[in-house]
Scaffold this active site. Sequence first.
Site, mmCIF file in Angstrom:
data_model
loop_
_atom_site.group_PDB
_atom_site.id
_atom_site.type_symbol
_atom_site.label_atom_id
_atom_site.label_comp_id
_atom_site.label_asym_id
_atom_site.label_seq_id
_atom_site.Cartn_x
_atom_site.Cartn_y
_atom_site.Cartn_z
ATOM 1 C CD GLN A 85 45.762 39.988 40.295
ATOM 2 O OE1 GLN A 85 46.772 40.466 40.786
ATOM 3 N NE2 GLN A 85 44.556 40.411 40.631
ATOM 4 N N PRO A 93 50.470 41.125 35.356
ATOM 5 C CG PRO A 93 48.410 39.991 35.519
ATOM 6 C CD PRO A 93 49.833 39.944 35.992
ATOM 7 C CE1 TYR A 94 44.280 44.106 36.370
ATOM 8 C CE2 TYR A 94 45.161 41.987 37.054
ATOM 9 C CZ TYR A 94 44.148 42.743 36.511
ATOM 10 O OH TYR A 94 42.993 42.136 36.102
ATOM 11 N N GLY A 95 49.477 47.058 37.070
ATOM 12 C CA GLY A 95 50.450 48.027 37.569
ATOM 13 C C GLY A 95 50.742 47.729 39.025
ATOM 14 N N GLY A 96 49.659 47.514 39.768
ATOM 15 C CA GLY A 96 49.795 47.172 41.171
ATOM 16 C C GLY A 96 48.578 46.397 41.640
ATOM 17 C CG MET A 97 46.602 42.527 43.408
ATOM 18 S SD MET A 97 44.910 43.055 43.022
ATOM 19 C CE MET A 97 44.092 42.646 44.567
ATOM 20 C CD GLU A 144 47.621 49.167 43.621
ATOM 21 O OE1 GLU A 144 46.722 48.598 44.273
ATOM 22 O OE2 GLU A 144 47.501 49.451 42.413
ATOM 23 C CG HIS A 180 43.041 49.553 46.836
ATOM 24 N ND1 HIS A 180 41.694 49.709 46.589
ATOM 25 C CD2 HIS A 180 43.638 49.552 45.625
ATOM 26 C CE1 HIS A 180 41.494 49.800 45.270
ATOM 27 N NE2 HIS A 180 42.654 49.713 44.665
ATOM 28 C CD GLU A 201 40.358 49.432 42.038
ATOM 29 O OE1 GLU A 201 41.096 50.430 42.131
ATOM 30 O OE2 GLU A 201 40.712 48.286 42.394
ATOM 31 C CG ASP A 210 38.858 39.658 34.851
ATOM 32 O OD1 ASP A 210 38.918 40.674 35.576
ATOM 33 O OD2 ASP A 210 39.681 38.733 34.905
ATOM 34 C CG MET A 239 46.768 42.574 31.205
ATOM 35 S SD MET A 239 45.193 41.808 31.576
ATOM 36 C CE MET A 239 44.929 42.345 33.246
ATOM 37 C CE LYS A 240 48.170 53.122 32.034
ATOM 38 N NZ LYS A 240 48.440 53.909 33.242
HETATM 39 N N1 BES Z 1 42.890 46.237 42.463
HETATM 40 C C1 BES Z 1 43.414 46.810 41.279
HETATM 41 C C2 BES Z 1 43.825 45.778 40.263
HETATM 42 C C3 BES Z 1 42.729 44.820 39.854
HETATM 43 C C4 BES Z 1 41.409 45.204 39.739
HETATM 44 C C5 BES Z 1 43.065 43.516 39.566
HETATM 45 C C6 BES Z 1 40.427 44.285 39.362
HETATM 46 C C7 BES Z 1 42.091 42.613 39.185
HETATM 47 C C8 BES Z 1 40.779 42.997 39.079
HETATM 48 C C9 BES Z 1 44.599 47.745 41.574
HETATM 49 O O1 BES Z 1 44.450 48.461 42.758
HETATM 50 C C10 BES Z 1 44.671 48.775 40.484
HETATM 51 O O2 BES Z 1 43.754 49.518 40.356
HETATM 52 N N2 BES Z 1 45.769 48.798 39.728
HETATM 53 C C11 BES Z 1 45.983 49.773 38.677
HETATM 54 C C12 BES Z 1 46.933 50.833 39.159
HETATM 55 C C13 BES Z 1 46.441 52.172 39.287
HETATM 56 C C14 BES Z 1 47.386 53.208 39.756
HETATM 57 C C15 BES Z 1 45.142 52.644 38.842
HETATM 58 C C16 BES Z 1 46.638 49.107 37.491
HETATM 59 O O3 BES Z 1 47.112 47.988 37.614
HETATM 60 O O4 BES Z 1 46.674 49.701 36.428
HETATM 61 ZN ZN ZN Z 2 42.934 49.925 42.625
#
Ligand code: BES
Ligand code: ZN
Length: 666
Positions: A159, A303-307, A333, A336, A355, A413, A622-623
């Site tokens: 990541q 740790p994320y929903g998506g990357m 995603e 992006h 974002e 972060d 993490m969410k």
């Molecule tokens: N790029 C982000 C994840 C991210 C941001 C990782 C900053 C590290 C640093 C990804 O596109 C994202 O926004 N993921 C969200 C999902 C969403 C549907 C808003 C998430 O993981 O919650």
């Molecule tokens: Zn995003």
Amino acid sequence: MLSLSRTLVQGLLALLPFQHLHQPSTMADLDPTTQTNYKQVSTENVAFEWLVDFDTKIISGSATHTLKIKEDEPKEVIFDTLDLDIQEATVAGNNATFELKPKHEVMGSALHISLPSGLKEGSTTTVTITYKTSKHSTALQWLAKEQTQGKRFPFLFSQCQPIYARSLAPLQDTPSNKITYDAKVTSVLPALLSAIRASPPADGPAHDGKEIGKDLVTYTYRQPVPIPSYLLAIAVGDLRYRPFPQFEDKQWKTGVWAEPEGIEQAYWEFSEDTARFLAEEEKVVSEYRFGVYDLLVLPPSFPYGGMENACLTFLTPTLVTGDRALVDVVVHELTHSWFGNGITHAHASHFWLNEGWTTYMERLLQEYLHSPAVRGFQYIIGEKALKDSLRGYEKTPKYQRLIIDFEYGEDPDVAYSSIPYEKGANLILHLERTVGGLDVFVPYIRDYVKTFSGKSITTWEWKDHLYTWFEKNGGAEKIKALDSVDWNAWFYGEGIDLPVKMEYDSTLAKEAYGLAGRWDAARSVEDVGRLHFSESDVEKMDTNQIIAFLERLSTYSALPSNLTTHLGTVYKLSSTPNAEIRFRFYEIALADPSSPAAQTFADEAAKWVVGNDDTGIIKGRMKFCRPTFRGIAKVNKTLAIDTFKPNKSAFHPIAGQDLGLAKHDA
Ligand code: BES
Ligand code: ZN
């Protein structure tokens, strides 16, 4: 000094009228999170040769940079590194002297490599660095086989966003510079990268027909489209591929990767929608530029929903719910690919461009794919996340801003929250409405993408283009409309309210809010047997409506214990496999830490979050894990600590922070 004056200058500039026209970008656009001299010398391409060793948990090999000289006679090139073991450096094939500077807590150790004299602006040279990662490499999580679904082979994933790519390889780790890359990765397990696979073929026999877990196979990849370093990614494990059906006459391909034990479910969850979403985005914006759009379902500690890694979006396995309820994350995603991977924020201070735009576009797509009501509903759901985030930064209001003037070396972060997503999306929605709606705004969006795709930009470049476009396409009337926007309040405003009171289509929220009201009113009834709630209340609601119901309920004062328990049972909230719903139920159930219900549900939530229950998997996103641990800690700190400690290694290192436990406990 530099950072101080940077902040000062930007603060003063924000006060000037007409700042939209000429925001000077001399100091303001230097990336505050890199130690490299990327303005003098910059990487154009990197060729990686890596050996992945699961026994030592180390990647070893080399990175060969093709460098572009941007100023005459640079005396050195500087790379970012973090916890890397640097063994050797050569320049144009000759041994070069190098120095690894002391470690900066956030930015890592700058690697200075001397360049020969006589290099002229416009020329290129190559630098090869031989190195190894270490067990502290923050970008990498090495999982034991027990932490995977199949439990037969170990797993590795990276990541890199925002600034961890430097712990994977020596790089100019700034989104201001874009690179193409080649990779040769040798491993006993299938290796995936954020690039196009050259060999062996993805749809051929797994691991090139060799013995998985035993034989070494070399995987070769190339990323021909320039990308920022944070989109570098690697995943290595017992992974299988299933292509999605060819979509109409598209040139691009889509498919899904997962462990063999989960590939069927993953295919079912995403095969209906992925290519359809991508095609819809092409209709609204422009052609997809990356050739391949694959999904990878990771083990639960992701740790994320998506990357949005290039060509290969990484996903949490909690999206695989069996009812396609959470595929929205894929819309986000893949969006992006245009906003972030195409047009990239120049550095952390302008992160909202990635974002905020992506969130705005994702919701616009929802309008086209479903209805305006669905779009409005997404903003309503986002409102709660925005308010929570803004409240969370009440003591550090700087992070409530859309544009955050990071000090040199400050950790981006620390500022990560819903604010850039929601404030950003609302600003763009407000602009759409201010200039006269989608009929004029969509052509502008297309030109924005056309103008900046492939580039890295600041907010000022975005805004200049906005004005220029509307000047040309509408003239004085549109400029007047744009001038009515309180830019300073949107960019630098603090506090918990948006500069404008936004109205959203609330059709879909009404029913959910009605139900929340009924539960709120029910608190006066002592005997739950006399209440008329039943499963049919939520039967016709989709996941987002249930979320809205729970979020509204959580804004009221805590429910009495008997009602909380009834809520959990009657709608099966305390046993739902949908993590988006379950963690919100726990939020409500733990709201009054002294209530008997909180005691009971703290125990349940603790089992759930580490997978000591029927789900069997930790909630590493993490969410989910952060608010759940914080909720448990408020009810019973010892329980939170005793739950986290033995499971610490199962969580991603970056997820272990901010759990409501003292540093030494975590
Ligand atoms: N790029 C982000 C994840 C991210 C941001 C990782 C900053 C590290 C640093 C990804 O596109 C994202 O926004 N993921 C969200 C999902 C969403 C549907 C808003 C998430 O993981 O919650
Ligand atoms: Zn995003």
